[in-house]
Design an enzyme around this catalytic site. Structure first.
Site, mmCIF file in Angstrom:
data_model
loop_
_atom_site.group_PDB
_atom_site.id
_atom_site.type_symbol
_atom_site.label_atom_id
_atom_site.label_comp_id
_atom_site.label_asym_id
_atom_site.label_seq_id
_atom_site.Cartn_x
_atom_site.Cartn_y
_atom_site.Cartn_z
ATOM 1 N N GLU A 1 -19.032 -5.133 4.040
ATOM 2 C CA GLU A 1 -18.358 -4.646 5.246
ATOM 3 C C GLU A 1 -19.130 -5.165 6.467
ATOM 4 O O GLU A 1 -20.350 -5.328 6.422
ATOM 5 C CB GLU A 1 -18.315 -3.117 5.250
ATOM 6 C CG GLU A 1 -17.339 -2.587 4.225
ATOM 7 C CD GLU A 1 -17.286 -1.072 4.189
ATOM 8 O OE1 GLU A 1 -17.514 -0.437 5.223
ATOM 9 O OE2 GLU A 1 -17.032 -0.534 3.094
ATOM 10 N N CYS B 1 -19.732 1.485 -1.596
ATOM 11 C CA CYS B 1 -19.939 0.695 -2.821
ATOM 12 C C CYS B 1 -21.235 1.019 -3.552
ATOM 13 O O CYS B 1 -21.200 1.546 -4.662
ATOM 14 C CB CYS B 1 -19.892 -0.796 -2.491
ATOM 15 S SG CYS B 1 -18.246 -1.326 -2.006
ATOM 16 N N THR C 1 -11.658 2.409 -6.215
ATOM 17 C CA THR C 1 -12.071 3.069 -7.463
ATOM 18 C C THR C 1 -13.213 4.026 -7.111
ATOM 19 O O THR C 1 -14.368 3.768 -7.433
ATOM 20 C CB THR C 1 -12.546 2.032 -8.509
ATOM 21 O OG1 THR C 1 -13.526 1.177 -7.896
ATOM 22 C CG2 THR C 1 -11.402 1.187 -9.016
ATOM 23 N N ASP D 1 0.865 -1.191 0.000
ATOM 24 C CA ASP D 1 0.000 0.000 0.000
ATOM 25 C C ASP D 1 0.899 1.237 0.000
ATOM 26 O O ASP D 1 2.008 1.211 0.547
ATOM 27 C CB ASP D 1 -0.912 -0.003 1.226
ATOM 28 C CG ASP D 1 -2.113 0.924 1.046
ATOM 29 O OD1 ASP D 1 -3.224 0.403 0.802
ATOM 30 O OD2 ASP D 1 -1.941 2.157 1.133
ATOM 31 N N ASN E 1 -24.573 -5.339 -7.543
ATOM 32 C CA ASN E 1 -24.793 -4.181 -6.675
ATOM 33 C C ASN E 1 -25.974 -3.333 -7.155
ATOM 34 O O ASN E 1 -26.724 -2.786 -6.355
ATOM 35 C CB ASN E 1 -23.524 -3.332 -6.570
ATOM 36 C CG ASN E 1 -22.609 -3.832 -5.455
ATOM 37 O OD1 ASN E 1 -22.929 -4.812 -4.774
ATOM 38 N ND2 ASN E 1 -21.477 -3.188 -5.257
ATOM 39 N N THR F 1 -13.631 -3.005 -8.124
ATOM 40 C CA THR F 1 -14.832 -2.811 -8.945
ATOM 41 C C THR F 1 -14.504 -1.770 -10.011
ATOM 42 O O THR F 1 -14.159 -0.633 -9.678
ATOM 43 C CB THR F 1 -15.999 -2.323 -8.062
ATOM 44 O OG1 THR F 1 -16.191 -3.277 -7.018
ATOM 45 C CG2 THR F 1 -17.271 -2.178 -8.857
HETATM 46 C C1 UDX Z 1 -22.332 -4.051 -0.722
HETATM 47 C C2 UDX Z 1 -22.714 -5.429 -1.303
HETATM 48 O O1 UDX Z 1 -23.675 -6.061 -0.436
HETATM 49 C C3 UDX Z 1 -21.491 -6.303 -1.451
HETATM 50 O O2 UDX Z 1 -21.838 -7.536 -2.089
HETATM 51 C C4 UDX Z 1 -20.451 -5.570 -2.297
HETATM 52 O O3 UDX Z 1 -19.257 -6.336 -2.390
HETATM 53 C C5 UDX Z 1 -20.132 -4.206 -1.692
HETATM 54 O O4 UDX Z 1 -21.338 -3.446 -1.546
HETATM 55 P P1 UDX Z 1 -21.725 -3.141 1.702
HETATM 56 O O5 UDX Z 1 -21.478 -1.798 1.077
HETATM 57 O O6 UDX Z 1 -20.746 -3.637 2.718
HETATM 58 O O7 UDX Z 1 -21.834 -4.280 0.595
HETATM 59 O O8 UDX Z 1 -23.136 -3.023 2.434
HETATM 60 P P2 UDX Z 1 -24.533 -3.790 2.438
HETATM 61 O O9 UDX Z 1 -24.600 -4.674 3.622
HETATM 62 O O10 UDX Z 1 -24.875 -4.384 1.127
HETATM 63 O O11 UDX Z 1 -25.500 -2.547 2.726
HETATM 64 C C6 UDX Z 1 -25.473 -1.406 1.864
HETATM 65 C C7 UDX Z 1 -26.411 -0.336 2.357
HETATM 66 O O12 UDX Z 1 -27.750 -0.720 2.127
HETATM 67 C C8 UDX Z 1 -26.305 -0.026 3.860
HETATM 68 O O13 UDX Z 1 -26.351 1.372 4.024
HETATM 69 C C9 UDX Z 1 -27.523 -0.695 4.437
HETATM 70 O O14 UDX Z 1 -27.965 -0.068 5.617
HETATM 71 C C10 UDX Z 1 -28.516 -0.535 3.306
HETATM 72 N N1 UDX Z 1 -29.610 -1.516 3.290
HETATM 73 C C11 UDX Z 1 -29.349 -2.845 3.173
HETATM 74 C C12 UDX Z 1 -30.929 -1.078 3.359
HETATM 75 O O15 UDX Z 1 -31.190 0.129 3.444
HETATM 76 N N2 UDX Z 1 -31.940 -1.993 3.310
HETATM 77 C C13 UDX Z 1 -31.695 -3.328 3.202
HETATM 78 O O16 UDX Z 1 -32.659 -4.096 3.166
HETATM 79 C C14 UDX Z 1 -30.363 -3.768 3.127
#
Ligand code: UDX
Length: 461
Positions: A152, A266, A85, A30, A214, A121
């Site tokens: 995460e 993401c 990214t 890094d 996503n 990504t």
């Molecule tokens: C996401 C994808 O799930 C993962 O596969 C990809 O590799 C990276 O992006 P992440 O950003 O860690 O992962 O969060 P995730 O658990 O998917 O939640 C994303 C957002 O959606 C959060 O702010 C969460 O609170 C919100 N969310 C999730 C909702 O508002 N409603 C839901 O039903 C589910």
């Protein structure tokens, strides 16, 4: 196998630690010396359950090292590109500067037969241009795209037990393509033995696999939140509505959570980058719905501000406790955090906002230094006129209404994540409101009920 991982953020640090756990000899590279120093000492630079243990075990075993020196890339056979990214400042497109820098660092150090594996990504077409750069520089190293789907807060489990492995290979079906697959199979031998499904495809399809997934998840969340808008106007209950849909196995229960919407590093940037890339490809109309998905997500904030304002009887001067700053529980990430954005907007409207979070306080303070912060829920709740649940950490989910009643100034709660049993709060004398379940617009839904006040369900109702 000797492996390098370039970029040691949320993705790379976890990937490096898991590969070392699987028995590989891993060096993480890094550009940030502070990050490298912390990781090299076996500690984490961010909150991720289970990661600290893996880092400590890996560094102690000698199988996991971290360095800022790109010379350390030489000698590794497989090189994972895990750099960020982010969204570009001037458009929705992804900023590929870190991918370019990673390739530049790799170029002079690649040996014949090395495999460069992209995990970041990226817009479709990036892998082909990386391959083109290698060939232009005379390198015969191979390129595979192997997108990462980890969440995460669950990153270690998702990396050790992924739903699927996707390999995008150049020259699919050729001997070279087969050799790429065989080499990556060696890296993931443990996972494959445990039956993790593997999809081998071409480079563009693998790049699209991530953004398509996503985009679908974001669309599902925004669909649920669009239904919440309709329920607020019609006097329905969006949570119950989502439950009725979830029993249909074709629809499923996940990512129909009604509330503040999606945030994080993401989903928001990936759907924008995908829409921008599709425009460049001349197929912008095919994913035009993603703009709507984004807008529905933004409107969750507007509706939440309005709901809190009505609960407070006007935001100016109201003392509001905001529980949660992270974009979701089990994370200290505040990038595009709906919770923190809501706190800022309520404060901008003149409320006296106090934010708390079990893990994200330091990061939140850097992003929004204008807000007041409390070290724990009790401090935030004490003297509050309105309590807003903004990130559904377990400790906030399980708050005891009677204990909260003892410290607040006014008994009033707003659940923007739909995890509280509103009746329990009402039984303790609270006015309770939730996104998608309480009328937001004047004259609509529950507001028609004479027993409700300002869009809030009446205590005991
Ligand atoms: C996401 C994808 O799930 C993962 O596969 C990809 O590799 C990276 O992006 P992440 O950003 O860690 O992962 O969060 P995730 O658990 O998917 O939640 C994303 C957002 O959606 C959060 O702010 C969460 O609170 C919100 N969310 C999730 C909702 O508002 N409603 C839901 O039903 C589910």
């Amino acid at each position: 196998m000797r492996i390098s991982v370039i970029g040691c953020g949320y993705l790379g640090a976890v990937h490096a630690a898991v590969l070392a756990h699987l028995g590989h000899d891993v060096v993480g590279i890094d550009v940030d010396p502070e990050k490298v120093a912390v990781l090299a000492s076996g500690h984490t630079t961010f909150f991720e359950p289970g990661l600290a243990e893996l880092l400590a075990a890996g560094t102690q075993s000698g199988r996991l090292r971290f360095s800022t020196d790109p010379a350390e890339l030489a000698g590794a056979v497989v090189h994972f590109v895990c750099v960020g990214t982010p969204q570009r400042a001037d458009s929705g497109l992804a900023d590929l500067a870190a991918v370019d820098a990673a390739v530049a660092a790799l170029l002079p150090r690649l040996a014949s037969g090395d495999l460069v594996v992209g995990k970041s990504t990226v817009p479709v077409g990036t892998a082909a241009s990386v391959l083109g750069r290698l060939r232009a520089a005379g390198s015969t190293a191979r390129v595979v795209w192997n997108p990462e789907f980890l969440r995460e807060g669950h990153a270690v489990g998702d990396t050790l037990r992924p739903d699927r492995l996707v390999y995008g290979v150049a020259d699919e079906g050729s001997d070279d393509g087969a050799a790429d697959v065989a080499l990556l199979d060696e890296v993931y031998a443990d996972l494959l033995r445990r039956g993790v499904p593997r999809v081998v495809t071409d480079l563009p399809t693998a790049e699209l696999a991530k953004v398509a997934a996503n985009s679908f998840l974001a669309t599902k969340i925004s669909f649920a939140n669009a239904m919440a808008e309709v329920c607020e106007a019609a006097g329905g209950d969006a949570v119950a509505l989502a439950r009725t849909m979830a029993y249909d196995p074709r629809i499923g229960a996940q990512y129909l959570g009604v509330g503040l919407g999606f945030g994080g590093g993401c989903l928001p940037k990936d759907i924008r980058a995908f829409a921008a890339t599709a425009d460049e490809l001349g197929v912008g109309r095919s994913v035009a719905f993603l703009h709507e998905v984004d807008e529905i997500n933004d409107r969750c904030q507007d509706r939440a501000v309005e709901l809190v304002g009505r609960a407070a009887g006007g935001l100016r001067g109201a003392r509001v406790a905001v529980l949660g700053a992270a974009f979701k529980p089990e994370s200290d990430d505040v990038r595009s955090s709906p919770a923190l954005d809501l706190a800022v907007r309520i404060a901008d409207e003149g409320a006296d906002v106090v934010v708390t979070d079990p893990q994200a306080l330091l990061r939140a303070q850097l992003v929004a230094p204008q807000l007041r912060y409390a070290v724990d829920a009790v401090e935030a709740l004490t003297g509050a006129d309105v309590v807003v649940l903004a990130t559904e950490w377990q400790e906030y989910r399980s708050l005891d209404p009677a204990a909260v009643a003892a410290v607040v100034r006014r008994r009033c709660v707003v659940d923007t994540r739909n995890v509280w049993d509103l009746q329990q709060w009402q039984a303790a004398g609270f006015q309770a409101a939730a996104l998608g379940r309480s009328a937001v617009r004047p004259g609509a839904g529950a507001a028609r009920d004479a027993a409700s006040e300002g869009g809030l369900a009446a205590p005991g109702g």
